[in-house]
Motif scaffolding. Sequence first.
Motif, short mmCIF file in Angstrom:
data_model
loop_
_atom_site.label_atom_id
_atom_site.label_comp_id
_atom_site.label_asym_id
_atom_site.label_seq_id
_atom_site.Cartn_x
_atom_site.Cartn_y
_atom_site.Cartn_z
N MET A 9 0.82 -1.22 0.00
CA MET A 9 0.00 0.00 0.00
C MET A 9 0.85 1.27 0.00
SD MET A 9 -3.11 0.09 -0.54
CE MET A 9 -3.71 1.64 0.14
N TRP A 11 0.53 4.20 -2.79
CA TRP A 11 0.37 5.65 -2.56
C TRP A 11 1.42 6.44 -3.34
CZ3 TRP A 11 -3.95 7.56 -1.21
CH2 TRP A 11 -4.77 6.92 -0.28
N THR A 66 -9.86 10.10 -2.36
CA THR A 66 -9.08 9.83 -1.16
C THR A 66 -9.55 10.75 -0.05
OG1 THR A 66 -7.40 11.28 -2.07
CG2 THR A 66 -7.08 8.93 -2.37
N ALA A 108 -5.85 -4.12 -1.27
CA ALA A 108 -6.17 -2.70 -1.05
C ALA A 108 -5.57 -1.84 -2.15
CB ALA A 108 -5.65 -2.27 0.32
N LEU A 135 -7.38 0.80 -4.73
CA LEU A 135 -6.94 2.21 -4.83
C LEU A 135 -6.49 2.55 -6.25
CD1 LEU A 135 -6.29 4.91 -3.43
CD2 LEU A 135 -4.02 4.00 -2.92
N ILE A 178 -10.69 3.76 -1.32
CA ILE A 178 -10.05 3.18 -0.14
C ILE A 178 -10.75 1.85 0.18
CG2 ILE A 178 -9.68 3.51 2.35
CD1 ILE A 178 -8.04 5.43 0.71
N SER A 210 -8.83 -1.69 8.55
CA SER A 210 -8.45 -1.66 7.14
C SER A 210 -8.28 -0.24 6.63
CB SER A 210 -9.49 -2.41 6.30
OG SER A 210 -10.79 -1.98 6.61
N CYS A 270 -4.76 1.26 5.02
CA CYS A 270 -4.71 2.30 3.98
C CYS A 270 -4.19 3.64 4.50
CB CYS A 270 -6.10 2.49 3.37
SG CYS A 270 -6.75 1.00 2.59
N SER A 305 -0.23 3.54 5.79
CA SER A 305 0.70 3.46 4.67
C SER A 305 0.78 4.79 3.92
CB SER A 305 0.27 2.35 3.70
OG SER A 305 -1.02 2.62 3.19
N ARG A 306 -0.21 5.66 4.14
CA ARG A 306 -0.23 6.98 3.51
C ARG A 306 0.37 8.02 4.45
NH1 ARG A 306 -5.98 10.03 2.37
NH2 ARG A 306 -5.31 11.53 0.78
#
Lengths: 141, 146
Positions: A54, A58, A75, B24, B28, B34, B107, B112, B115-116
């Motif tokens: 993930m 991104w 998002t 995931a 995305l 998401i 989740s 999500c 990791s961002r």
Amino acid sequence: MRQSLLSLMSGTLFGAGLAVSGMIDPARVRAFLDVAGAWDPTLAFVMAGAILPMALAWLIVRRRSTPIVAEQFHTPATSPIDARLMGGAALFGIGWGLVGLCPGPAIAALAIQPATALLFIAAMAVGAAIHRFAPTPRRSA
Amino acid sequence: MPEFFPHAMPLAGFIGGLMIGVAAAIMLLGNGRIAGVSGMFARVLGLSEGGAPWMTALLFTAGLPLGAALAAADVDVEARFPTSLGLIAVAGLIVGIGTRLGAGCTSGHGVCGLSRLSPRSIVATGTFMATGIATVTLMRLAGVVS
């Protein structure tokens, strides 16, 4: 059509991952939270494995203007941090700790323990409905 | 590792985690959405404002037990549920309200969001981990078995 196919693929791979990783097992998830007991670190390895692809995704999102089969990226905002966010997360953690179930594993477990999983899911639906129709101001962001 | 934590499954956990992360990432990068289960679930029931297209939410949600069934046909899958049905119902209710109020669960915020490096998700994940650990520890101290 392509969006539907990708959604089914994503959900199926997600559910298989939950089963393979042991996260569909409420006792194992609860053991991760049981730091004063027989602690089971498996969940930390699952998170590490899940975050790697993930994080890459991104990075790719930053370089693309649109997703592959949809018009735009949807998002969520990354701020603000408010009482609603923290209160909701705090409540969720209490329910999670009580039985070791969160939404993904509960729904995936329909394939393994249908009756018990369905009870949890039905209660979760009632909770979501209470939130939806409760006379409180809606989240603005 | 195994000598310290005899029940842990680090390798299976990591491999299953990679599968979750790739799943995931498909949502995305493919659909621009998401892969947050609480949000998708609420969307399926018509209980969310906005969110993914209904068919996307439905197929993603339906895929979860399908994938678990496919995995269970190939590997041993344990699901040791608590025995108290009352506790399960109460926990489900609290999880339902909490995940909607906090706009995400393990989740959405955990996989999500972390990791961002989303500040909201980092705070949410830290918060639900903390109250989860506190709940299990208090139950242990009080001698309550779930």
